[in-house]
Design a protein around this motif. Structure first.
Motif, PDB file in Angstrom:
ATOM      1  N   THR A 147       0.801  -1.229   0.000  1.00  0.00           N
ATOM      2  CA  THR A 147       0.000   0.000   0.000  1.00  0.00           C
ATOM      3  C   THR A 147       0.830   1.273   0.000  1.00  0.00           C
ATOM      4  OG1 THR A 147      -0.139  -0.068   2.419  1.00  0.00           O
ATOM      5  CG2 THR A 147      -1.924  -1.130   1.190  1.00  0.00           C
ATOM      6  N   SER A 148       2.155   1.159  -0.139  1.00  0.00           N
ATOM      7  CA  SER A 148       2.984   2.363  -0.085  1.00  0.00           C
ATOM      8  C   SER A 148       4.274   2.167  -0.851  1.00  0.00           C
ATOM      9  CB  SER A 148       3.299   2.740   1.374  1.00  0.00           C
ATOM     10  OG  SER A 148       4.218   1.821   1.927  1.00  0.00           O
ATOM     11  N   THR A 150       8.372   3.557  -0.416  1.00  0.00           N
ATOM     12  CA  THR A 150       9.342   4.268   0.407  1.00  0.00           C
ATOM     13  C   THR A 150      10.450   4.785  -0.492  1.00  0.00           C
ATOM     14  OG1 THR A 150       8.860   2.815   2.278  1.00  0.00           O
ATOM     15  CG2 THR A 150      10.885   4.108   2.386  1.00  0.00           C
ATOM     16  N   SER A 241       7.802   8.242   3.220  1.00  0.00           N
ATOM     17  CA  SER A 241       6.834   7.144   3.111  1.00  0.00           C
ATOM     18  C   SER A 241       5.583   7.695   2.443  1.00  0.00           C
ATOM     19  CB  SER A 241       6.488   6.591   4.496  1.00  0.00           C
ATOM     20  OG  SER A 241       7.654   6.174   5.177  1.00  0.00           O
ATOM     21  N   HIS A 243       1.891   6.855   0.830  1.00  0.00           N
ATOM     22  CA  HIS A 243       0.790   5.904   0.697  1.00  0.00           C
ATOM     23  C   HIS A 243       0.203   5.985  -0.701  1.00  0.00           C
ATOM     24  CE1 HIS A 243      -2.988   3.796   1.533  1.00  0.00           C
ATOM     25  NE2 HIS A 243      -2.413   3.330   2.623  1.00  0.00           N
ATOM     26  N   ASP A 354       1.881   1.340   7.665  1.00  0.00           N
ATOM     27  CA  ASP A 354       0.943   1.684   6.599  1.00  0.00           C
ATOM     28  C   ASP A 354      -0.459   1.299   7.036  1.00  0.00           C
ATOM     29  OD1 ASP A 354       3.176   2.340   5.157  1.00  0.00           O
ATOM     30  OD2 ASP A 354       3.182   0.528   3.935  1.00  0.00           O
ATOM     31  N   THR A 356      -4.534   1.451   6.064  1.00  0.00           N
ATOM     32  CA  THR A 356      -5.560   1.684   5.037  1.00  0.00           C
ATOM     33  C   THR A 356      -6.892   1.253   5.620  1.00  0.00           C
ATOM     34  OG1 THR A 356      -3.921   1.107   3.336  1.00  0.00           O
ATOM     35  CG2 THR A 356      -6.212   1.284   2.639  1.00  0.00           C
ATOM     36  N   CYS A 367      -6.099   6.912   5.377  1.00  0.00           N
ATOM     37  CA  CYS A 367      -4.891   6.232   4.881  1.00  0.00           C
ATOM     38  C   CYS A 367      -3.661   7.062   5.237  1.00  0.00           C
ATOM     39  CB  CYS A 367      -4.948   6.041   3.359  1.00  0.00           C
ATOM     40  SG  CYS A 367      -6.401   5.145   2.754  1.00  0.00           S
ATOM     41  N   SER A 369       0.985   6.519   5.614  1.00  0.00           N
ATOM     42  CA  SER A 369       2.211   5.740   5.741  1.00  0.00           C
ATOM     43  C   SER A 369       3.195   6.624   6.481  1.00  0.00           C
ATOM     44  CB  SER A 369       2.754   5.354   4.360  1.00  0.00           C
ATOM     45  OG  SER A 369       3.972   4.652   4.470  1.00  0.00           O
TER      46      SER A 369
END
Length: 437
Positions: A147-148, A150, A241, A243, A354, A356, A367, A369
């Motif tokens: 979901t992310s 970096t 980070s 998302h 993370d 969600t 949401c 991150s």
């Protein structure tokens, strides 16, 4: 001193990207590189007419007639703008086609990574010093999760921290993405401002996350981590980070000075009864430290009754102390990995979280991150099944809070999540549903 006619002849052999670049040399080149005759040929060769079922011609004709009317009746640069707009529209169409399928577990597009590649999207940071000079950091390492993404920047030539005032995070896309080759940083590009951070008094205004023998980590909201060399107090690396939720929009639809504003949610009429509370929420949770994933799970059918609303927050209990059947282990040694051109390391007891959270319709509700850290709690474990030190991880922003409680088991050398609670701001819920909790 070369005549304009000869320059135009030379320019006519250039492709679109090279023509845009040469137009940045000076005003004279700019006006010549706007020539409608050159751009009309580029436009016509790039956008061929669609063949019909009834008439199949052996040779394709040009999309636009190259007659005098198409050239002299248009202002200089008209066909350049038409070409650019149509290229951008074509890329957007391909991206939208990729992000349309949605993962039922995360509520996010399944092919985010492919969509970013098609758009040529990358990220840069711009450091501004107190004299107004800007330092652009391009080189970055990417690490993709469920979901992310970096993004890690490191360089041997960071400016001195004491003279820096702000750091800006931008999404960057080439003006004319070319699928056959990697985007060039020297070609024409567009910037979209994602976030701006203040670096003055960094060690005092930010949250200290952790440290190892070489670096000390400081966290700035939203989702930025700055690593400082412990001996020199200079920047070692910067980690962001990001998302996936609305990442493409925020990275492409903003301007170089103004962030993209997310559109407000359109509530479903008669869907929520404040007396009943929230119901059927799903959470997808990732905990990772760069290359390693410590936890990746989905929690379904979360709910909050009216009695769970307190101090401006609605409580969603994900893992409860009382229900040991839902307690979860973290796999591996928890820590955040980092690296530079020369050194690399791992800061223990901190990681990237993370979150969600999907509403009852499966739409992303909250949401983020962000880097977080574990802190030793003064209280001892009161659980019969666990004998060990208690650690807590807390995260908070304007929309909610996450509180995690973990127990360290010395025998098996692992952490167990024994309590995980989300607190959602009532203001966030009211704005989302148009209700009044």
């Amino acid at each position: 001193s070369m005549p304009s006619e000869m320059l135009l002849k030379v320019f006519s052999y250039l492709d679109a990207v090279s023509l845009l670049c040469v137009g940045c040399v000076n005003k004279h080149f700019y006006h010549l590189a706007n020539d409608n005759g050159i751009w009309l040929k580029i436009y016509s060769s790039s956008f061929q007419p669609k063949r019909t079922i009834w008439k199949m011609k052996s040779e394709r004709t040009e999309t636009v007639s190259l007659g005098c009317a198409a050239l002299h009746d248009r202002r200089p640069g008209y066909w350049k703008k038409e070409y650019i707009f149509k290229q951008i529209a074509a890329v957007k169409t391909r991206v939208m086609r990729l992000v349309k399928p949605v993962d039922p577990y995360t509520g996010l597009p399944c092919k985010n990574k492919e969509a970013m590649k098609v758009s040529g999207l990358s990220w840069i940071i711009v450091l501004k010093d107190k004299n107004g000079k800007e330092h652009v950091m391009e080189k970055a390492n990417l690490s993709f999760k469920d979901t992310s993404v970096t993004v890690l920047w490191h360089s041997r030539n960071w400016p001195c921290l004491d003279i820096l005032s702000t750091l800006k995070l931008f999404g960057v896309i080439p003006l004319l993405p070319d699928q056959s080759r990697a985007p060039s940083k020297n070609g024409p590009r567009r910037r979209s401002l994602i976030a701006e951070y203040h670096l003055a008094n960094l060690t005092e205004s930010s949250v200290a996350v952790g440290a190892d023998k070489l670096v000390q980590l400081f966290s700035l909201n939203p989702g930025l981590l700055v690593g400082l060399w412990r001996e020199k107090n200079e920047i070692a690396f910067v980690m962001a980070s990001l998302h996936y939720h609305q990442l493409l929009e925020r990275s492409t639809l903003g301007s170089a000075t103004v962030q993209y504003a997310l559109p407000p949610n359109k509530p479903v009429l008669d869907d929520v009864d404040p007396e009943y509370g929230l119901h059927d929420y799903n959470l997808h949770l990732d905990m990772h430290g760069g290359s390693c994933t410590y936890l990746c799970g989905t929690f379904k059918s979360l709910f909050c009754r009216k009695g769970d609303i307190e101090n401006g927050y609605l409580r969603l209990t994900v893992v409860s102390l009382k229900d040991n059947t839902k307690h979860l282990p973290l796999i591996g040694t928890v820590g955040l990995s980092w690296e530079t051109d020369v050194f690399k390391g791992n800061v223990k007891d901190c990681y990237v979280m993370d979150v969600t959270l999907l509403d009852e319709t499966g739409k992303p509700f909250w949401c983020f991150s962000a880097p977080v850290y574990m802190e030793l709690s003064p209280k001892a474990s009161s659980l019969y099944d666990y004998m060990g030190h208690i650690y807590t991880t807390d995260y908070a922003d304007s929309e909610g809070k996450v509180c995690v409680e973990l127990v360290w088991l010395e025998e098996t050398k692992e952490y167990f999540i024994v309590n995980l609670v989300l607190y959602i701001s009532t203001k966030k819920v009211n704005n989302w549903y148009g209700t009044n909790y």
